[in-house]
Design a protein around this motif. Structure first.
Motif, PDB file in Angstrom:
ATOM      1  N   SER A 167       0.851  -1.158   0.009  1.00 28.63           N
ATOM      2  CA  SER A 167       0.041   0.124   0.000  1.00 28.63           C
ATOM      3  C   SER A 167       1.097   1.382   0.141  1.00 28.63           C
ATOM      4  CB  SER A 167      -1.037  -0.056   1.247  1.00 28.63           C
ATOM      5  OG  SER A 167      -0.111  -0.109   2.563  1.00 28.63           O
ATOM      6  N   GLY A 183      -2.992  -5.171  -0.572  1.00 27.59           N
ATOM      7  CA  GLY A 183      -2.418  -3.789  -0.486  1.00 27.59           C
ATOM      8  C   GLY A 183      -2.741  -2.789  -1.399  1.00 27.59           C
ATOM      9  N   GLY A 236      -3.669   1.077  -0.754  1.00 29.53           N
ATOM     10  CA  GLY A 236      -2.523   2.010  -1.122  1.00 29.53           C
ATOM     11  C   GLY A 236      -3.599   3.185  -1.994  1.00 29.53           C
TER      12      GLY A 236
END
Lengths: 792, 267
Positions: free
Chosen positions: A448, A726, A730
């Motif tokens: 992320s 992730g 993000g």
């Protein structure tokens, strides 16, 4: 040294890779903590120090022209502590070091003694003397960039006249810590200068004898929250002198940029270390639980020998705390180094006479404490498990985990097609859910953070392309000193190298809608213009309506106006009547806010038949033509300021991207460390736990690479899972960051193209591969023949 | 009874497999029972542990023949496991040579040693060493993956009498069942040499006999060479040849013209 301590030290040495990954992540968390908090403190202390030292104003009021004697009108407004007049005028500068005329601003200072507000600090030379009336003090950074010498003559064009000034000193002004030229968003050290002149001389050359065009003031601290109402009252009282703008300190560009950075840094200084230290605590948790499991019999024996719970619990905690202290100590060192690096980058953006990165011991102490607390949290579960074991049960080997089918196996058809090696990996992961979740979480956060970084890069590039290539397409913009007729257009059109000229009419107006008021410039452009092309978010060109306004979406949001609705506006010049005009359409832009209208429509509203006050030019690309153009234009007395699009873009790219790469490389390495640490830790624990099993594979004829492949399968699942989960996280982070960069001055676009996914995936895999490579080396070095008979 | 089922089934399979065995290196070992298969020549093995040097094997010279059931007998610490590791290519001697087809294993590079363990040797351990996370069938399949022409894992599981436990995990099997899975796993690669490290050490005598029957069938029906190391003197009664080790030395070699079947040996 007591035997338990000796045991601890040997265990720390033996635990190698596992403890390394915990120390690495703790160190990064602490480093971020120290670096960001130190840089934040350096920056905010420097700002506060220089604002206090220079007596920074609380507000600026820009008027067309006002007799100084009329300042008394403001003195009895409740809350106004002091007001002072000043002359401010744009200027173009001719310097031998630059081919092109450079932009600047002239500010008046008392002939003798420092001003009451916005005092300067002389860094070279001296304050004005009585020897010459045309003495000038220049901001230090500009003077250094052009190697200006004391006593040197500088020629400037001010108020239509060429003036010779004599340099007596260079100075720092708290008002220009982030010196922005006209229409700029990053400082240009060489392209924009601040010129302080004696008040008497400034009045003389700008025809402002006994008058002023800018008022600076301060408010009493208890009125700080009602500053806007107070400014409104000032506007009302100075109305007849043509108020062009009122700016509270919060909106003053230099302060707005600096303060936005300081606030952003404070948020990041909390968020990023929290992510890393949180992960290190979770990893420590896994490591400690595993360690207690490994030492079951030893712990049982210690208990049987008569060691108390407190001693054993502390012995287990010491391992975690030592990892925390070592990580935090390394982090403090690295953090201090990074803080110095960040400060040196800030020095390129902000003009402080001094901006140091001292060691703030309290921050280091805090960092070590935070590291220790996280380590203690991580170690607590292990210690608790150890204490809960009754000695007799502890001394018996652990009952083997019962084999059972995992959830995935219910999907019979799918499961039948899964290779046994993959089945083994999946079952192992499902049967150690906390461990798997920890690695997954670390990879998720790593992915992320990477996705956020790549998203920001894409955003900045898009912002620059949008602003400099799609929206503003002119090579040069000329701001004229006063309104001119279409003859100016002809004059410029005939200059060498000029391919195209388009007129603009910028008019400061007050907008009013549903009780909201705002001072802004409405720009009239030709409907057929090609050098300014308003666009929507997708980049489609939006035509200027024949009547009515085309408005920035951000401004429309601030004013609470929708397309099709009417808005009231009052020009700050001329008869100052109130008009009501429809907002026909909205446009998208990322820098500043704008209102466009058809040039003819605007002229008609203002009753100014063919007025224009700036020109947009497309000029030939050839070097010779450009030189010829510059040579002619610098002698043209009508110019107030000149902007070269290429210079501005290059400057922006240079300062922004160059520094971004340094910061981003560090951030990517840190995010990569999450992948590295998670994979290394997971694989090493797996390697230790399944040593005999893997040794059996070796004996069966598996090569070390194939054994690595068996462990690698678990890493692959974790990395892919981390990336898949992730990257959307993000995106969520990017939304948060972009939402915090939605000011009137600058807005970050939110773009998340496939390239962000691909780059994140590539980097994530790369760091994981490096980590797996370390595990592979360990596998190659293992003595499998010995491990095959080791009791489990 | 299980052992008898296995006996006939292994026999069937051996017949089928003997026609399939076209691998050059393996087919070499099928006929000549008089030629040494693996040889040890003046082998010594020292382990240095800090200041202490332990001499695990001293001057061992030994021939292992084709289709032989060889038992290496000795008390704990006599060097049995070290000897087995050297025969299996898991370790190298400090002195002397371990020869396979006349070639010194010490001259084998990593790739050749992996080939040796993969194609030539099948290991059976005292504690079975099954992968806890794989079912009985999957444990066998994992070994089958290593060779180009493996035996059928499902058939093998049936041969060792565990067809109905194919989906059970090791933790759900008894010790004897786990050892049978381990034997099937060693067999699936169809190696000519089976090395067994205390294969009955963790089992009761009834189960132990069943396992020994399976091992004997490997020699009698499939023509494998079986080397068993054990401290259990009873097992020596079923060997073609018995080698007694003490303190790293061979103290006695006995050839037995009429070895007893496992069902008849005195435990």
């Amino acid at each position: 040294m007591n035997p338990l301590h000796r045991k601890l030290i040997r265990e720390l040495r033996a635990s190698g890779g596992v403890i390394f990954s915990v120390i690495l992540i703790t160190a990064i968390g602490t480093a971020c903590f120290v670096a960001m908090r130190s840089a934040h403190r350096s920056l905010s202390q420097a700002r506060d120090h220089y604002y206090a030292k220079g007596r920074m104003a609380d507000f600026w009021v820009s008027v067309k022209r006002m007799p100084k004697s009329e300042l008394r009108r403001l003195s009895n407004i409740p809350g106004v502590a002091e007001v002072h007049p000043r002359i401010r005028s744009p200027v173009t500068v001719d310097l031998p070091t630059s081919e092109k005329p450079l932009a600047g601003v002239v500010l008046s200072l008392p002939d003798r003694g420092l001003p009451a507000l916005n005092q300067i600090q002389i860094l070279r030379g001296e304050y004005f003397t009585s020897r010459r009336r045309n003495e000038v003090i220049v901001n230090d950074v500009f003077a250094n960039a052009h190697r200006l010498r004391l006593g040197q003559s500088i020629f400037v064009n001010i108020a239509g006249r060429r003036q010779e000034l004599v340099l007596v000193g260079t100075a720092f002004s708290c008002e220009f810590i982030y010196p922005l030229g006209r229409a700029a968003i990053v400082p240009d050290r060489t392209g924009f200068g601040v010129f302080f002149l004696k008040e008497s001389f400034a009045e003389e050359i700008t025809d402002m004898k006994g008058a002023t065009n800018e008022v600076l003031g301060r408010v009493f601290p208890r009125y700080a929250n009602s500053k806007r109402a107070l400014l409104h009252e000032i506007e009302r009282r100075l109305d007849e002198f043509g108020v062009l703008a009122t700016t509270p300190l919060e909106d003053y560009p230099s302060n707005a940029f600096l303060s936005q950075e300081i606030e952003g840094l404070a948020t990041f200084a909390l968020l990023i270390p929290l992510i890393f230290l949180g992960i290190s605590a979770v990893i420590l948790n896994v490591v400690m639980t595993r360690r207690v499991e490994q030492q079951r019999i030893a712990i049982g024996t210690l208990k049987a020998l008569g060691y108390g719970d407190a001693v054993i619990g502390w012995h287990i905690m010491e391992f975690a705390l030592l990892a925390g202290v070592i990580g935090a100590a390394i982090g403090c060192g690295v953090g201090q180094w990074l803080s110095a690096g960040m400060t040196s980058i800030y020095r390129q953006f902000y003009e402080f006479p001094r901006l140091d990165a001292p060691i703030y011991w309290d921050i280091h102490l805090e960092a070590i404490l935070v590291g220790l607390i996280c380590a203690a949290i991580g170690g607590w579960r292990g210690a608790r498990t150890a204490l809960a074991l009754p000695p007799a049960a502890a001394m018996r080997p652990r009952v083997p985990a019962s084999g059972r089918h995992i959830l995935l196996e219910r999907f019979g058809w799918l499961w039948r097609h899964v290779h046994p090696a993959w089945r083994m990996a999946l079952r192992y992961m499902f049967r150690h859910p906390i461990r798997t979740a920890t690695s997954l979480l670390a990879c998720l956060l790593g992915a992320s953070v990477m996705a956020l970084i790549f998203c920001m890069i894409v955003g900045v590039n898009h912002l620059m392309d949008f602003h400099f290539r799609w929206l503003y397409r002119s090579d040069v913009t000329l701001f004229l000193k006063s309104e001119r007729g279409s003859d100016a257009l002809m004059e410029v059109a005939h200059l060498p190298g000029v391919r195209k000229v388009e007129p603009l009419l910028g008019m400061p107006v007050t907008l009013r809608h549903e009780g909201k008021e705002k001072l802004i410039s409405v720009t009239g452009i030709q409907r057929t213009a090609t050098l300014t092309l308003p666009r929507d978010r997708q980049g489609h060109h939006i035509t200027i309506p024949p009547t009515g306004f085309l408005m920035s979406r951000q401004l429309a949001k601030m004013m609470g106006v929708k397309p099709g609705e009417y808005i009231d506006w009052q020009p700050m010049r001329g008869d100052r009547r109130w008009y009501r005009t429809q907002v026909v359409n909205l446009m998208d832009d990322y820098v500043g806010t704008a209102v466009y209208a058809d040039l003819t429509f605007l002229r008609k509203c203002l009753g100014e038949g063919s007025a224009l006050n700036s020109l947009q030019l497309a000029i030939d690309a050839g070097h010779e033509q450009r030189r010829a153009f510059v040579k002619k234009i610098r002698d043209w007395p009508e110019i107030e300021a000149m902007i070269y699009r290429a210079d501005m873009e290059n400057n922006l790219r240079k300062t922004l991207l160059q520094n971004i790469w340094v910061i981003l490389s560090i951030e990517i390495s840190f995010a990569g460390a999450l992948f590295f640490g998670a994979i290394l830790n997971g694989a090493i624990i797996s390697l230790e736990e399944r040593r005999r099993e893997l040794a059996t594979f070796y004996v069966m004829g598996y090569t070390p690479w194939q054994i690595g492949g068996l462990l690698g399968r678990e890493s692959v699942v974790v990395v892919i899972g981390g990336l898949i989960l992730g990257i959307p996280v993000g995106y969520f982070f990017a939304r948060l960051v972009v939402a915090s960069y939605q000011s009137e001055v600058l807005r970050m676009p939110l773009l998340f193209p496939p390239q962000v996914w691909i780059q994140t995936a590539i980097w994530g895999c790369l760091f994981s591969l490096v980590s797996h490579f370390v595990v592979q080396i360990m596998i190659h070095r293992s003595r499998w023949a010995e491990a095959v008979k080791v009791a489990e | 009874m299980t052992a008898n089922i296995c006996h006939s089934a292994l026999k069937d399979m051996a017949l089928r497999e003997s026609t399939k065995c076209d691998d050059q290196s393996k087919s070499m070992h099928t006929d000549d029972t008089t030629a040494p298969f693996v040889q040890m020549r003046n082998v010594s093995k020292l382990f240095v542990m800090g200041d202490v040097v332990v001499e695990a094997l001293r001057d061992i010279t030994l021939d292992v023949y084709h289709r032989e059931f060889l038992v290496v007998l000795g008390p704990s610490g006599s060097g049995k496991s070290t000897l087995l590791n050297l025969l299996g290519g898991l370790d190298t001697p400090t002195e002397g040579q371990v020869l396979f087809e006349g070639r010194d294993l010490a001259e084998f590079d990593r790739r050749e040693l992996t080939w040796y363990r993969r194609e030539i040797v099948g290991f059976v351990f005292q504690f079975y060493n099954l992968v806890a996370n794989l079912t009985a069938l999957e444990n066998i399949m994992l070994a089958a993956d290593l060779v180009s022409d493996p035996l059928d894992p499902v058939d093998l599981l049936e041969q060792v009498g565990l067809a109905d436990r194919a989906d059970s995990f090791p933790a759900q099997l008894s010790g004897g069942e786990q050892q049978r899975v381990a034997i099937a796993r060693a067999m699936v690669k169809n190696p000519p040499l089976i090395l067994c490290d205390e294969p009955t050490g963790a089992l009761d005598d009834m189960t132990g006999r069943q396992i020994l029957r399976l091992l004997l069938n490997l020699k009698e029906d499939m023509g494998k060479t079986v080397v068993v190391i054990t401290h259990n003197t009873a097992i020596a009664q079923m060997a073609d040849r018995v080698i007694r080790l003490r303190s790293g030395r061979i103290v006695e070699v006995t050839e037995q013209a009429s070895p007893l079947p496992p069902e008849k040996i005195q435990w």
